[in-house]
Motif scaffolding. Structure first.
Motif, PDB file in Angstrom:
ATOM      1  N   UNK A 175       0.862  -1.289  -0.131  1.00 20.09           N
ATOM      2  CA  UNK A 175       0.004   0.097   0.122  1.00 20.09           C
ATOM      3  C   UNK A 175       0.791   1.221  -0.189  1.00 20.09           C
ATOM      4  N   UNK A 176       1.877   1.282   0.763  1.00 17.91           N
ATOM      5  CA  UNK A 176       2.803   2.365   0.716  1.00 17.91           C
ATOM      6  C   UNK A 176       3.364   2.505  -0.568  1.00 17.91           C
ATOM      7  N   UNK A 177       3.870   1.443  -0.974  1.00 16.48           N
ATOM      8  CA  UNK A 177       4.429   1.574  -2.377  1.00 16.48           C
ATOM      9  C   UNK A 177       3.443   1.997  -3.426  1.00 16.48           C
ATOM     10  N   UNK A 178       2.256   1.654  -3.310  1.00 17.37           N
ATOM     11  CA  UNK A 178       1.181   2.012  -4.334  1.00 17.37           C
ATOM     12  C   UNK A 178       0.700   3.452  -4.249  1.00 17.37           C
ATOM     13  N   UNK A 179       0.954   4.186  -2.941  1.00 19.50           N
ATOM     14  CA  UNK A 179       0.481   5.620  -2.762  1.00 19.50           C
ATOM     15  C   UNK A 179       1.637   6.414  -3.554  1.00 19.50           C
ATOM     16  N   UNK A 180       2.808   5.688  -3.300  1.00 19.56           N
ATOM     17  CA  UNK A 180       4.071   6.568  -4.155  1.00 19.56           C
ATOM     18  C   UNK A 180       3.737   6.571  -5.482  1.00 19.56           C
ATOM     19  N   UNK A 181       3.436   5.380  -6.151  1.00 21.05           N
ATOM     20  CA  UNK A 181       3.340   5.255  -7.490  1.00 21.05           C
ATOM     21  C   UNK A 181       2.090   6.382  -7.847  1.00 21.05           C
ATOM     22  N   UNK A 182       1.183   6.072  -7.277  1.00 17.36           N
ATOM     23  CA  UNK A 182      -0.124   7.155  -7.585  1.00 17.36           C
ATOM     24  C   UNK A 182       0.233   8.625  -7.602  1.00 17.36           C
ATOM     25  N   UNK A 183       1.109   9.084  -6.479  1.00 15.62           N
ATOM     26  CA  UNK A 183       1.570  10.528  -6.589  1.00 15.62           C
ATOM     27  C   UNK A 183       2.647  10.650  -7.800  1.00 15.62           C
ATOM     28  N   UNK A 184       3.111   9.941  -8.229  1.00 19.04           N
ATOM     29  CA  UNK A 184       4.094  10.124  -9.345  1.00 19.04           C
ATOM     30  C   UNK A 184       3.698   9.841 -10.730  1.00 19.04           C
ATOM     31  N   UNK A 185       2.540   9.128 -10.722  1.00 24.06           N
ATOM     32  CA  UNK A 185       1.667   9.211 -12.073  1.00 24.06           C
ATOM     33  C   UNK A 185       1.209  10.496 -12.590  1.00 24.06           C
ATOM     34  N   UNK A 186       1.552  10.966 -13.917  1.00 20.43           N
ATOM     35  CA  UNK A 186       1.122  12.081 -14.308  1.00 20.43           C
ATOM     36  C   UNK A 186      -0.170  11.786 -15.087  1.00 20.43           C
ATOM     37  N   UNK A 187      -0.685  12.807 -15.116  1.00 19.32           N
ATOM     38  CA  UNK A 187      -2.380  13.006 -15.907  1.00 19.32           C
ATOM     39  C   UNK A 187      -1.956  12.924 -17.348  1.00 19.32           C
ATOM     40  N   UNK A 188      -0.886  13.456 -17.815  1.00 15.64           N
ATOM     41  CA  UNK A 188      -0.536  13.298 -19.245  1.00 15.64           C
ATOM     42  C   UNK A 188       0.251  12.153 -19.536  1.00 15.64           C
TER      43      UNK A 188
END
Length: 364
Positions: A175-188
């Motif tokens: 879950x901690x890793x996924x939160x980091x990925x979500x924050x880094x994922x761009x809308x573009x």
């Protein structure tokens, strides 16, 4: 070990990874690469979904040939939905994790018959389909429909754990890793970003001897700054796999056929083809001899095979009998020369090969 760096790492930027991906992306048969996208080619949700299901717990190299077979025989999701289940299972044989194949067929039927042949374009809509969980729904939503979904496979876990020096062990750290990925994922370009993360983990941020000097995140990676990228991801200690035993019986008729059966649809290897076996048990007094044979014959020992599943190790004592072919209502007789066309999983191919050493040799 990489020497400790003294400067404070900068924050990672998705734009750096996307620029790297434009230059260094892998060319894969199911992928729309940046040059293809520039020519107006769009991802095919069917091919994206099919590849993602196949790639679970399986290497890219192993999947390529299966993907080509499936897309050649069943070019669209409706073609796959209309296919015979036995044909789909036979085409999947050897790829492992056979519940994926059963769910693949059910999902294709749902898309074809309930959604007009079109995949839902959101994570929630995809997750409502048979056999699609968090990972596959995120991957298809991002790659096929450019939704900003957090996609996290084993390669991405490795990249993100090193980038942020996440010391909590897997699987608890997911879950901690996924939160980091979500924050880094761009809308573009979120689909390209997801594929770039996978490529980075597969080609550069490798488990051993990562090529940190070539990494687009090298100025931001906390594990590199600490001098020990290979420490990550931290994994919980593995438990020893329990051992199960059983027996397999290979009956060979004088006309060059082998007796085969179909396993129940549910459970391990459900719906696949097998030679008759006993139950697979952890009991030391389990049935591993000729007393448990499916019918009376002159059964002779042909050796023992070992196969390691995800949760246990299996050892089968293999017996062979040369018999006169008698039609039975619990199975069928298949030509030895055509066993590759049967839905035999790897463990059953091992059992047959112990009794008939040249059964699966390449036909000239």
């Amino acid at each position: 070990m990489t020497p400790r760096k003294t400067e404070i790492p900068s924050s990672p930027k998705s734009s750096d990874l996307l620029a790297w991906y434009d230059r260094h992306h892998r060319d894969l048969p199911w992928r729309v690469s940046p040059p293809m996208a520039a020519r107006g080619i769009k991802p095919d949700p069917y091919r994206v979904w099919l590849s993602e299901v196949m790639l679970q717990q399986t290497t890219v190299q192993a999947v390529k040939a299966y993907f080509e077979v499936f897309t050649s025989r069943w070019p669209t999701v409706t073609d796959l939905a209309d296919a015979e289940t036995a044909d789909v299972m036979a085409a999947w044989a050897g790829l492992g994790y056979y519940a994926r194949a059963r769910n693949l067929k059910k999902c294709a039927e749902a898309v074809a018959y309930e959604h007009g042949g079109r995949f839902p374009d959101t994570e929630d809509g995809l997750k409502a389909l048979p056999g699609i969980g968090d990972y596959t729904s995120a991957a298809v939503a991002a790659i096929a429909f450019d939704r900003p979904a957090a996609v996290m496979d084993g390669n991405v876990e490795r990249v993100i754990s090193r980038l942020y020096a996440i010391s909590d062990p897997l699987p608890g750290a997911k879950p901690q890793m996924k939160a980091k990925v979500a924050a880094l994922t761009p809308s573009n370009r979120p689909g390209d970003f997801a594929q770039a993360m996978m490529d980075l983990g597969a080609t550069t941020c490798t488990p051993k001897r990562p090529s940190c000097i070539l990494c687009p995140f090298k100025e931001s990676c906390l594990a590199l700054a600490d001098g020990d990228p290979e420490r990550y991801p931290v994994k919980a200690a593995k438990k020893a796999k329990p051992l199960r035993r059983g027996a397999a019986f290979v009956a060979v008729a004088g006309d060059g056929t082998v007796f085969l059966k179909r396993r129940e649809d549910r459970g391990l290897l459900g719906g696949m083809t097998e030679v008759p076996t006993t139950e697979w048990t952890s009991r030391r007094d389990g049935e591993t001899g000729t007393d448990a044979a499916p019918f009376v014959a002159d059964w002779r020992a042909a050796g023992e095979i070992t196969h390691v599943f995800t949760h246990f190790e299996l050892r089968l004592s293999v017996f062979r009998a040369d018999v006169t072919r008698v039609e039975r209502n619990d199975g069928w007789w298949a030509p030895v020369t055509n066993l590759d066309a049967e839905a035999l999983p790897t463990v059953m191919k091992k059992a047959v090969s112990a009794a008939i050493p040249d059964a699966f040799k390449t036909k000239g």
